[in-house]
Design an enzyme around this catalytic site. Structure first.
Site, PDB file in Angstrom:
ATOM      1  CG  HIS A   1     -66.515  -0.890 -44.194  1.00 41.55           C
ATOM      2  ND1 HIS A   1     -65.649  -1.001 -45.254  1.00 41.55           N
ATOM      3  CD2 HIS A   1     -65.752  -1.014 -43.081  1.00 41.55           C
ATOM      4  CE1 HIS A   1     -64.410  -1.156 -44.806  1.00 41.55           C
ATOM      5  NE2 HIS A   1     -64.444  -1.174 -43.488  1.00 41.55           N
TER       6      HIS A   1
ATOM      7  CE  LYS B   1     -53.026   1.120 -41.226  1.00 37.80           C
ATOM      8  NZ  LYS B   1     -54.465   0.839 -41.015  1.00 37.80           N
TER       9      LYS B   1
ATOM     10  NE  ARG C   1     -63.406  -7.325 -39.228  1.00 37.82           N
ATOM     11  CZ  ARG C   1     -62.494  -6.597 -39.830  1.00 37.82           C
ATOM     12  NH1 ARG C   1     -62.396  -6.617 -41.132  1.00 37.82           N
ATOM     13  NH2 ARG C   1     -61.657  -5.858 -39.136  1.00 37.82           N
TER      14      ARG C   1
ATOM     15  CB  SER D   1     -60.358  -2.885 -46.670  1.00 38.73           C
ATOM     16  OG  SER D   1     -61.543  -2.285 -46.229  1.00 38.73           O
TER      17      SER D   1
END
Ligand code: ADP
Length: 167
Positions: free
Chosen positions: A21, A45, A98, A136
């Protein structure tokens, strides 16, 4: 001459912040005058960190990142990303790519956001090679199993993860 501030938002879960990030924040800083790191309030979540904890960690780590003239702000939001971008007068949404696997989801989101708010463009930046496998979720999985994640997440974040797990 009227100068307008070029403001972007960088939305995400940031649960927690990684060097991936920070790499995107650094890469986007020469392009914009202001970037709002926008932390999505996604309690459903079951995040590891509350939205307040995530914002606090980002604010604490940001001074260690060289973003030149670009001002970086931290805020949180719920609901539609496009609505939040409009509310803060941003003209761009920054997202990191990515791998090809990110592309399909990101393309759908970008097209939907453009439909919702045609004045806002999504800007994609390619991840730094050294962080292109960092997410993450992977960081949390590896950390929880006792693996080494230093160099991939900021030290402060690692310390907070350790505190969380020891509770
Ligand atoms: P989300 O749940 O919205 O994908 P994330 O916090 O996982 O939120 O990611 C926020 C943004 O940061 C996304 O655009 C994501 O592609 C990007 N990102 C995450 N990890 C990296 C990384 N290692 N390198 C580059 N960009 C990344």
């Amino acid at each position: 001459m009227i100068t307008t501030v070029k403001r972007a938002i960088f939305p995400g879960s940031f649960d927690p912040l990684t060097h991936g990030h920070l790499d995107i924040i650094k890469r986007s800083s020469p392009i914009f005058d202001e970037i709002v790191v926008a932390v999505l309030n996604n309690a459903d979540k079951h995040p590891m960190f509350s939205v307040e904890e995530r914002c606090e960690m980002i604010s604490e780590v940001l001074p260690t990142v060289d973003t030149g003239e670009c001002r970086i702000l931290v805020d949180s939001f719920s609901g539609l990303t496009a609505d939040f971008a409009k509310r803060v007068n941003a003209t761009a949404i920054v997202r990191g790519i990515r791998a090809v696997s990110d592309y399909e989801y990101e393309l759908r989101m970008a097209l939907m956001n453009r439909r919702l708010e045609p004045s806002i463009e999504t800007v994609f930046l390619m991840a730094g090679e050294e962080y292109s496998y960092v997410s993450s979720t992977l960081m949390k999985q590896v950390f929880e199993l006792g693996g080494r994640v230093e160099g991939l997440i900021p030290e402060l974040v690692e310390a907070r993860m350790r505190e969380k797990l020891s509770r």
